[in-house]
Design an enzyme around this catalytic site. Sequence first.
Site, PDB file in Angstrom:
ATOM      1  N   HIS A  53       0.845  -1.191   0.000  1.00  0.00           N
ATOM      2  CA  HIS A  53       0.000   0.000   0.000  1.00  0.00           C
ATOM      3  C   HIS A  53       0.884   1.245   0.000  1.00  0.00           C
ATOM      4  O   HIS A  53       1.826   1.346   0.782  1.00  0.00           O
ATOM      5  CB  HIS A  53      -0.903   0.025   1.238  1.00  0.00           C
ATOM      6  CG  HIS A  53      -1.632   1.334   1.421  1.00  0.00           C
ATOM      7  ND1 HIS A  53      -1.450   2.147   2.520  1.00  0.00           N
ATOM      8  CD2 HIS A  53      -2.516   1.975   0.621  1.00  0.00           C
ATOM      9  CE1 HIS A  53      -2.205   3.227   2.392  1.00  0.00           C
ATOM     10  NE2 HIS A  53      -2.866   3.144   1.256  1.00  0.00           N
ATOM     11  N   SER A  54       0.599   2.185  -0.900  1.00  0.00           N
ATOM     12  CA  SER A  54       1.263   3.484  -0.923  1.00  0.00           C
ATOM     13  C   SER A  54       2.774   3.311  -0.992  1.00  0.00           C
ATOM     14  O   SER A  54       3.288   2.750  -1.954  1.00  0.00           O
ATOM     15  CB  SER A  54       0.826   4.283   0.314  1.00  0.00           C
ATOM     16  OG  SER A  54       1.173   5.638   0.207  1.00  0.00           O
TER      17      SER A  54
END
Length: 287
Positions: free
Chosen positions: A101-102
């Site tokens: 994520h990210s």
Amino acid sequence: MPAFVQEIRIQLPHIDLAARVYGPEDGQPVLALHGWLDNCMTFELLAPKLQGLRIVAIDMAGHGHSGHRAPGAGYQLWDYALDALMATQQLGWEKFSLLGHSLGGIVSVLIAASVPERVERVALIDGLVPDTGEADKAAKKLGEALLAQIDLAAKKKTVYASIEQAVQVRMRGFMPVSQLASELLAQRGLSPVAGGYSWSSDARLTLPSPLRLTMAHAAAFVQAVQCPMLLVLAEQGVLVKEPQFMQFLNTLSLDVQRLPGGHHLHLDDEEGAQAVAEQVQAFFSTQ
């Protein structure tokens, strides 16, 4: 703690990493990497919904329950990539997949591009490439980063009178999250200090990058990934608001699935976590 979740520590030569492990021992090995200033609790809603996967979600260096880097060391993207690759060796994984994520998604792309023989699949949640910078801005950016590093010693961390106050502030942060998401991240990210609570993440994580990849570098890394790759794009997230990124994305041959929700759509609520899980599950189930 649910019976199927384990807490482990992964001891590397230079740092100890904490992790939560989800799923059966004989599941497909997946290393999960969280976002900037988050921790492995970012996968707490998502991971239990994924079947047939052995997910090891680490607290990346300087985050959560993991160690902080030694004085003089930094938190560059390639440092995280090395940590992750060494962690898979400690786990005994010859081949593995990545769920990021990210920031964790960005690091996942770097790993998959650099050691393609080790990586089987890459699933990304609202993260693909870092903020880029061209050569003509490099000297100015380096100067800003060096001065910020010198000034950091004089800065003190914010102390919150209560966990509830820290949760409320985190909800309104640079990347806003729901109360549920903030509470889950706070479970692992807050530490008691004199006068209340403070986030335990290393203060050096807030320093600007001394050197950024150029757009050409970013494109080359994405194009070097040889395994199947999925990008779950949040329709109200940070990436869709960047015209340059969306133009860049349109030049790539990449499986992109757009879902409603913000940057933390997999953590903000059960509905978002389920929607992301369906996409990720289908991705890992295809031959």
